[in-house]
Write a protein that holds these residues in place. Structure first.
Motif, PDB file in Angstrom:
ATOM      1  N   ASN A   1      14.644  -8.729  -9.051  1.00  0.00           N
ATOM      2  CA  ASN A   1      14.573  -7.569  -8.157  1.00  0.00           C
ATOM      3  C   ASN A   1      13.558  -6.536  -8.620  1.00  0.00           C
ATOM      4  O   ASN A   1      12.719  -6.063  -7.834  1.00  0.00           O
ATOM      5  CB  ASN A   1      15.954  -6.920  -8.020  1.00  0.00           C
ATOM      6  CG  ASN A   1      16.878  -7.719  -7.118  1.00  0.00           C
ATOM      7  OD1 ASN A   1      16.432  -8.461  -6.254  1.00  0.00           O
ATOM      8  ND2 ASN A   1      18.183  -7.585  -7.336  1.00  0.00           N
ATOM      9  N   ALA A   2      13.622  -6.159  -9.895  1.00  0.00           N
ATOM     10  CA  ALA A   2      12.765  -5.077 -10.388  1.00  0.00           C
ATOM     11  C   ALA A   2      11.286  -5.469 -10.321  1.00  0.00           C
ATOM     12  O   ALA A   2      10.442  -4.674  -9.866  1.00  0.00           O
ATOM     13  CB  ALA A   2      13.156  -4.718 -11.823  1.00  0.00           C
ATOM     14  N   GLN A   3      10.965  -6.692 -10.759  1.00  0.00           N
ATOM     15  CA  GLN A   3       9.557  -7.103 -10.760  1.00  0.00           C
ATOM     16  C   GLN A   3       9.016  -7.284  -9.337  1.00  0.00           C
ATOM     17  O   GLN A   3       7.860  -6.965  -9.059  1.00  0.00           O
ATOM     18  CB  GLN A   3       9.391  -8.395 -11.558  1.00  0.00           C
ATOM     19  CG  GLN A   3       9.602  -8.199 -13.060  1.00  0.00           C
ATOM     20  CD  GLN A   3       9.060  -9.369 -13.867  1.00  0.00           C
ATOM     21  OE1 GLN A   3       8.036  -9.933 -13.554  1.00  0.00           O
ATOM     22  NE2 GLN A   3       9.780  -9.731 -14.925  1.00  0.00           N
TER      23      GLN A   3
ATOM     24  N   LYS B   1       5.924  -5.310  -7.614  1.00  0.00           N
ATOM     25  CA  LYS B   1       4.823  -6.066  -7.010  1.00  0.00           C
ATOM     26  C   LYS B   1       4.575  -5.641  -5.565  1.00  0.00           C
ATOM     27  O   LYS B   1       3.419  -5.455  -5.147  1.00  0.00           O
ATOM     28  CB  LYS B   1       5.126  -7.563  -7.066  1.00  0.00           C
ATOM     29  CG  LYS B   1       4.105  -8.431  -6.339  1.00  0.00           C
ATOM     30  CD  LYS B   1       4.552  -9.883  -6.242  1.00  0.00           C
ATOM     31  CE  LYS B   1       3.582 -10.686  -5.369  1.00  0.00           C
ATOM     32  NZ  LYS B   1       3.991 -12.099  -5.214  1.00  0.00           N
ATOM     33  N   LEU B   2       5.655  -5.481  -4.800  1.00  0.00           N
ATOM     34  CA  LEU B   2       5.533  -5.160  -3.373  1.00  0.00           C
ATOM     35  C   LEU B   2       5.496  -3.663  -3.094  1.00  0.00           C
ATOM     36  O   LEU B   2       5.315  -3.246  -1.949  1.00  0.00           O
ATOM     37  CB  LEU B   2       6.691  -5.797  -2.598  1.00  0.00           C
ATOM     38  CG  LEU B   2       6.840  -7.323  -2.720  1.00  0.00           C
ATOM     39  CD1 LEU B   2       8.060  -7.797  -1.952  1.00  0.00           C
ATOM     40  CD2 LEU B   2       5.587  -8.028  -2.221  1.00  0.00           C
TER      41      LEU B   2
ATOM     42  N   SER C   1      16.454  -1.533  -3.741  1.00  0.00           N
ATOM     43  CA  SER C   1      17.536  -1.799  -2.790  1.00  0.00           C
ATOM     44  C   SER C   1      17.054  -2.679  -1.635  1.00  0.00           C
ATOM     45  O   SER C   1      17.798  -3.530  -1.134  1.00  0.00           O
ATOM     46  CB  SER C   1      18.113  -0.492  -2.242  1.00  0.00           C
ATOM     47  OG  SER C   1      17.099   0.256  -1.581  1.00  0.00           O
ATOM     48  N   GLN C   2      15.802  -2.471  -1.204  1.00  0.00           N
ATOM     49  CA  GLN C   2      15.248  -3.285  -0.121  1.00  0.00           C
ATOM     50  C   GLN C   2      15.005  -4.719  -0.578  1.00  0.00           C
ATOM     51  O   GLN C   2      15.248  -5.679   0.166  1.00  0.00           O
ATOM     52  CB  GLN C   2      13.934  -2.675   0.375  1.00  0.00           C
ATOM     53  CG  GLN C   2      14.069  -1.302   0.997  1.00  0.00           C
ATOM     54  CD  GLN C   2      14.850  -1.342   2.301  1.00  0.00           C
ATOM     55  OE1 GLN C   2      14.609  -2.182   3.150  1.00  0.00           O
ATOM     56  NE2 GLN C   2      15.791  -0.428   2.454  1.00  0.00           N
ATOM     57  N   VAL C   3      14.549  -4.875  -1.800  1.00  0.00           N
ATOM     58  CA  VAL C   3      14.328  -6.209  -2.353  1.00  0.00           C
ATOM     59  C   VAL C   3      15.658  -6.911  -2.585  1.00  0.00           C
ATOM     60  O   VAL C   3      15.805  -8.108  -2.310  1.00  0.00           O
ATOM     61  CB  VAL C   3      13.526  -6.124  -3.666  1.00  0.00           C
ATOM     62  CG1 VAL C   3      13.439  -7.492  -4.338  1.00  0.00           C
ATOM     63  CG2 VAL C   3      12.130  -5.574  -3.400  1.00  0.00           C
ATOM     64  N   ALA C   4      16.650  -6.166  -3.073  1.00  0.00           N
ATOM     65  CA  ALA C   4      17.962  -6.759  -3.371  1.00  0.00           C
ATOM     66  C   ALA C   4      18.653  -7.266  -2.117  1.00  0.00           C
ATOM     67  O   ALA C   4      19.525  -8.140  -2.197  1.00  0.00           O
ATOM     68  CB  ALA C   4      18.853  -5.736  -4.078  1.00  0.00           C
TER      69      ALA C   4
ATOM     70  N   ASN D   1       4.709  -9.191   1.154  1.00  0.00           N
ATOM     71  CA  ASN D   1       5.405  -8.078   1.799  1.00  0.00           C
ATOM     72  C   ASN D   1       6.877  -8.436   1.963  1.00  0.00           C
ATOM     73  O   ASN D   1       7.274  -9.588   1.751  1.00  0.00           O
ATOM     74  CB  ASN D   1       4.770  -7.746   3.155  1.00  0.00           C
ATOM     75  CG  ASN D   1       4.716  -8.962   4.073  1.00  0.00           C
ATOM     76  OD1 ASN D   1       5.750  -9.482   4.493  1.00  0.00           O
ATOM     77  ND2 ASN D   1       3.498  -9.432   4.355  1.00  0.00           N
ATOM     78  N   LEU D   2       7.678  -7.439   2.354  1.00  0.00           N
ATOM     79  CA  LEU D   2       9.127  -7.629   2.442  1.00  0.00           C
ATOM     80  C   LEU D   2       9.508  -8.673   3.482  1.00  0.00           C
ATOM     81  O   LEU D   2      10.399  -9.499   3.255  1.00  0.00           O
ATOM     82  CB  LEU D   2       9.813  -6.307   2.788  1.00  0.00           C
ATOM     83  CG  LEU D   2      10.325  -5.447   1.631  1.00  0.00           C
ATOM     84  CD1 LEU D   2      11.016  -4.212   2.184  1.00  0.00           C
ATOM     85  CD2 LEU D   2      11.273  -6.226   0.732  1.00  0.00           C
ATOM     86  N   MET D   3       8.846  -8.649   4.633  1.00  0.00           N
ATOM     87  CA  MET D   3       9.212  -9.596   5.687  1.00  0.00           C
ATOM     88  C   MET D   3       9.009 -11.038   5.240  1.00  0.00           C
ATOM     89  O   MET D   3       9.833 -11.912   5.505  1.00  0.00           O
ATOM     90  CB  MET D   3       8.388  -9.309   6.953  1.00  0.00           C
ATOM     91  CG  MET D   3       8.853  -8.107   7.754  1.00  0.00           C
ATOM     92  SD  MET D   3      10.574  -8.291   8.336  1.00  0.00           S
ATOM     93  CE  MET D   3      11.437  -7.217   7.216  1.00  0.00           C
TER      94      MET D   3
END
Length: 414
Positions: free
Chosen positions: A33-35, A39-40, A45-48, A97-99
């Protein structure tokens, strides 16, 4: 049973354990999650949220795997799941990206994992109808060990190769294991006509869903998943915010949960071959209630906190181990993958409901209260539920029309 049949089912067991070990690796997601957030350039919280999406995709795929197995067979579907899993991780390494991360890691990896998880487990249980609890414990225990084993593998890879290469190597290792496991598997034989006559309880999904017991089992499973997944997911935060533990001490909850979860899978799985499985579920519910009462009503210190989360993790691990065999007790073995698949949607739904309740009503305490109420309702159900009335198998109907010998056998068994 011939030596060849016995050899086949034990090879299927070995293949299932190898496959489950690889599929369990997705539970190391928090390591990244943190890395990924760095990177993004997105909040952690959004990555998790990827893991919640992965859990939902896993549950949806599990509900569909039975139809895939019927059409293509357990080996081919497992091989396909392995290839899709590897592809998902390779694409995740390229996510910019997140998507793209949600699509590759959340949906693609989750779908591949769910396709292999429940189908191979159910197929293996059907190979050993006389030892369903033990086989579930071994297979799902391997799934739990996968999260522990890949924790060390992925930490080592992150330290030495970087984020993108770690995802690529993780995908290749997991894919290779699933492909090797899949090559060892064969579809479990269907129940014989004689065993169906003796049991008279072998429901299709449509027939099972018309029974109130089906939805009672579904509610019980949802309650167990909601409590287990929510507490496991925020255990470190509970330790820091509710018990005022230092970060490093609170982080020990992860190890406590891993050991308790694995113990629950083995202990309750094996116990379910000794006593009625529904009583094992009742026991798991009572242990979870002990944990929730500690979290809600007892002033916590470090030791009580670890006991509370261990109670929840032990029961959650045991519940998901016993449930495939429990569903087969109620609705038969032949359609287990499909019958359990819909109930297994509670895994994904439960994880999301816990997060929604926490965000709407202010965190831990409100969510714990909702879970407590659900657990009490689930315990009442488990103490009062009864097996559905046996149905008349098609073979028995045919026998009553044409075969005096089978008619006599049916009458004698009655």
């Amino acid at each position: 049973m011939t030596k060849e049949m016995n050899r086949t089912r034990y090879l299927t067991l070995v293949g299932t354990i190898i496959t489950q070990f690889a599929l369990g690796s997705v539970y190391t997601w928090s390591l990244f999650n943190a890395q990924l957030a760095a990177k993004l350039d997105e909040p952690v919280s959004q990555v998790a949220f990827v893991f919640g999406l992965l859990s939902l995709s896993l549950a949806v795929a599990s509900s569909m795997a039975g139809k895939l197995q019927e059409r293509f067979g357990v080996r081919n579907v497992t091989l396909g799941a392995g290839l899709l899993l590897g592809l998902g991780f390779l694409l995740t390494a390229q996510a910019s990206n997140l998507m793209m991360l949600y699509l590759c890691a959340g949906i693609l990896v989750g779908f591949a994992d769910g396709t292999g998880y429940l189908m191979t487990l159910s197929n293996c249980v059907k190979c050993f109808p006389e030892r369903k609890g033990l086989i579930s414990a071994l297979a799902i225990g391997a799934y739990g060990l996968g999260s522990l084993g890949f924790k060390y593998i992925n930490v080592l890879l992150l330290e030495n190769t970087g984020l993108e290469t770690t995802f690529q190597l993780w995908g290749l290792i997991a894919m290779a294991l699933v492909l090797c496991g899949g090559m060892l598997m064969k579809d479990a034989p269907a129940q014989s006509a004689a065993s169906q006559l003796a049991e008279s309880r072998d429901f299709t999904l449509a027939e099972a869903m018309r029974k109130p017991q089906y939805w009672m089992l579904a509610l019980m499973f949802l309650s167990a998943c909601m409590s287990g997944l929510y507490v496991i997911g925020v255990a470190k935060d509970i330790g820091e915010k509710m018990v005022d533990l230092p970060v490093l001490v609170a982080a020990n909850a992860v190890a406590v949960i891993a050991m308790a979860n694995l113990s629950g899978r083995l202990v309750l799985g094996i116990l379910s071959d000794k006593i009625p499985r529904i009583r094992v579920i009742s026991l798991a519910q009572i242990i979870t209630l002990v944990g929730m009462v500690l979290l809600l009503f007892v002033p916590l210190n470090a030791n009580l906190f670890f006991v509370a989360v261990a109670c929840v993790a032990f029961s959650f691990g045991g519940t998901i181990t016993v449930y495939p065999s429990l569903v087969s007790d109620f609705f038969g073995l032949n359609n287990l993958t499909k019958n359990y698949g819909v109930i297994y949607l509670g895994f994904g739904v439960g994880s999301i409901i816990g997060s929604i309740v926490a965000s709407l009503f202010g965190g831990f305490i409100a969510t714990f209260n909702v879970i407590l109420v659900l657990l009490v309702v689930a315990l009442v159900i488990s103490l009062t539920i009864r097996l559905p009335d046996p149905k008349t198998p098609a073979s028995a109907k045919a026998a009553s029309k044409g075969s005096p010998r089978l008619v006599n056998m049916t009458a004698e068994s009655a």
